[in-house]
Design a protein around this motif. Sequence first.
Motif, PDB file in Angstrom:
ATOM      1  N   ARG A  58       0.855  -1.187   0.000  1.00 28.66           N
ATOM      2  CA  ARG A  58       0.000   0.000   0.000  1.00 28.66           C
ATOM      3  C   ARG A  58       0.889   1.235   0.000  1.00 28.66           C
ATOM      4  N   LEU A  59       0.647   2.165  -0.902  1.00 31.75           N
ATOM      5  CA  LEU A  59       1.430   3.388  -0.994  1.00 31.75           C
ATOM      6  C   LEU A  59       0.710   4.535  -0.306  1.00 31.75           C
ATOM      7  N   ILE A  60       1.463   5.307   0.465  1.00 34.77           N
ATOM      8  CA  ILE A  60       0.965   6.546   1.049  1.00 34.77           C
ATOM      9  C   ILE A  60       1.826   7.673   0.516  1.00 34.77           C
ATOM     10  N   GLU A  61       1.200   8.628  -0.149  1.00 34.00           N
ATOM     11  CA  GLU A  61       1.953   9.723  -0.759  1.00 34.00           C
ATOM     12  C   GLU A  61       2.169  10.822   0.269  1.00 34.00           C
ATOM     13  N   LEU A  62       3.382  10.916   0.766  1.00 38.74           N
ATOM     14  CA  LEU A  62       3.753  11.996   1.679  1.00 38.74           C
ATOM     15  C   LEU A  62       5.254  12.183   1.670  1.00 38.74           C
ATOM     16  N   ASP A  63       5.675  13.291   2.241  1.00 37.00           N
ATOM     17  CA  ASP A  63       7.085  13.670   2.265  1.00 37.00           C
ATOM     18  C   ASP A  63       7.683  13.312   3.624  1.00 37.00           C
ATOM     19  N   VAL A  64       8.841  12.651   3.627  1.00 37.37           N
ATOM     20  CA  VAL A  64       9.455  12.273   4.904  1.00 37.37           C
ATOM     21  C   VAL A  64       9.844  13.501   5.724  1.00 37.37           C
ATOM     22  N   ALA A  65       9.933  14.667   5.081  1.00 36.66           N
ATOM     23  CA  ALA A  65      10.252  15.899   5.814  1.00 36.66           C
ATOM     24  C   ALA A  65       9.047  16.465   6.563  1.00 36.66           C
ATOM     25  N   ASP A  66       7.857  15.897   6.348  1.00 37.74           N
ATOM     26  CA  ASP A  66       6.630  16.335   7.024  1.00 37.74           C
ATOM     27  C   ASP A  66       6.565  15.666   8.400  1.00 37.74           C
ATOM     28  N   ARG A  67       7.008  16.381   9.420  1.00 37.24           N
ATOM     29  CA  ARG A  67       7.172  15.794  10.754  1.00 37.24           C
ATOM     30  C   ARG A  67       5.870  15.206  11.298  1.00 37.24           C
ATOM     31  N   ALA A  73       3.085  14.304   9.752  1.00 38.53           N
ATOM     32  CA  ALA A  73       2.566  13.181   8.969  1.00 38.53           C
ATOM     33  C   ALA A  73       3.346  11.899   9.242  1.00 38.53           C
ATOM     34  N   ILE A  74       4.668  12.010   9.349  1.00 37.16           N
ATOM     35  CA  ILE A  74       5.491  10.835   9.635  1.00 37.16           C
ATOM     36  C   ILE A  74       5.217  10.320  11.049  1.00 37.16           C
ATOM     37  N   LYS A  75       5.078  11.222  11.989  1.00 35.59           N
ATOM     38  CA  LYS A  75       4.765  10.824  13.369  1.00 35.59           C
ATOM     39  C   LYS A  75       3.446  10.048  13.424  1.00 35.59           C
ATOM     40  N   GLN A  76       2.445  10.573  12.735  1.00 35.10           N
ATOM     41  CA  GLN A  76       1.140   9.913  12.718  1.00 35.10           C
ATOM     42  C   GLN A  76       1.210   8.551  12.023  1.00 35.10           C
TER      43      GLN A  76
END
Length: 334
Positions: A55-64, A66-69
């Motif tokens: 499953r792909l989730i489109e987000l940026d690893v720099a988005d603190r 979003a990554i935390k969640q």
Amino acid sequence: MKYLVTGAAGFIGSAVVEKLTSDGHEIIGVDNINDYYDVNLKLARLKRIENEKFRLIELDVADRDAIKQLFEIEKFDRVIHLAAQAGVRYSIENPHAYADSNLVGHINILEGCRNTKVKHLVYASSSSVYGLNAKTPFSTSDSVDHPVSLYAATKKSNELMAHSYSHLYDIPTTGLRFFTVYGSWGRPDMAPFIFTKKILDGETIDINNNGDMWRDFTHVDDIVEGVVRIADVIPSRDVSWTVEKGSPATSSAPYSIYNIGHGSPINLMGFVKAIEDELGIEANKNFREMQPGDVYQTYAEVADLFEATGYKPSVGVKEGVAEFVKWYREFYNK
């Protein structure tokens, strides 16, 4: 197990996802699908690896946030962190892109691993960390304190950041220094792709340092095998390790660094000749001086990785170039 693979639309990331899902693991992939190079190629990679295990989730690893969640919701067993702003020359012109993705992104992943007690973090470093080193083969026991590009400096920083988290929070981390990866679905900004495209289009290819360069070209199939194998080799604390007597690739913390390459560099002109032979076309060549950020030679000492995993590259340059050229011609209908 449940894996997070960052950079899942990337060259190496998509191939790692394909291998892990075929082995029966559940994979959550993360990618921001940016336009550093052809987005359609990234989307085609994702289309190729579609299956019920991924499953792909489109987000940026720099988005603190979003990554935390993401970490809090998904509860990963293992993380393979391959997302980064790639490219040595691009880092000379666009340094902030590397700070955001390679530094901020990396610490966001480390924080996610810390807060959810991930069992093993495997992350991408690079052979570029060896910088001005002249001794070959490059060994993980060598000093890597003199990078010649910002890209290389961010990768060295990733290793240091990982060590601090391993030491402070007991997070097992393994860094892999990749050596000149090539093969089907490869990146358009890398030499094999550039050479093949330009030769087929009748354009002139640039040959840096007048052809006097050596690279440890490593086929993506061999890289993926090494990545997947090392994920099972979880580092542990070594209380007998000391800075004075130990290798910088190990630690008293649960931390390790490995080279992942073919271990047999070839001359740049030999690689060009392999492409010419496969295409049946002689390239028009422009010989020029060494370019900023380039190094003369890369050559991986891979004995440690072999000892840990049994990893032994098997794809030679002739075979690897043939595989890449076949894919390129079919994908681009050339």
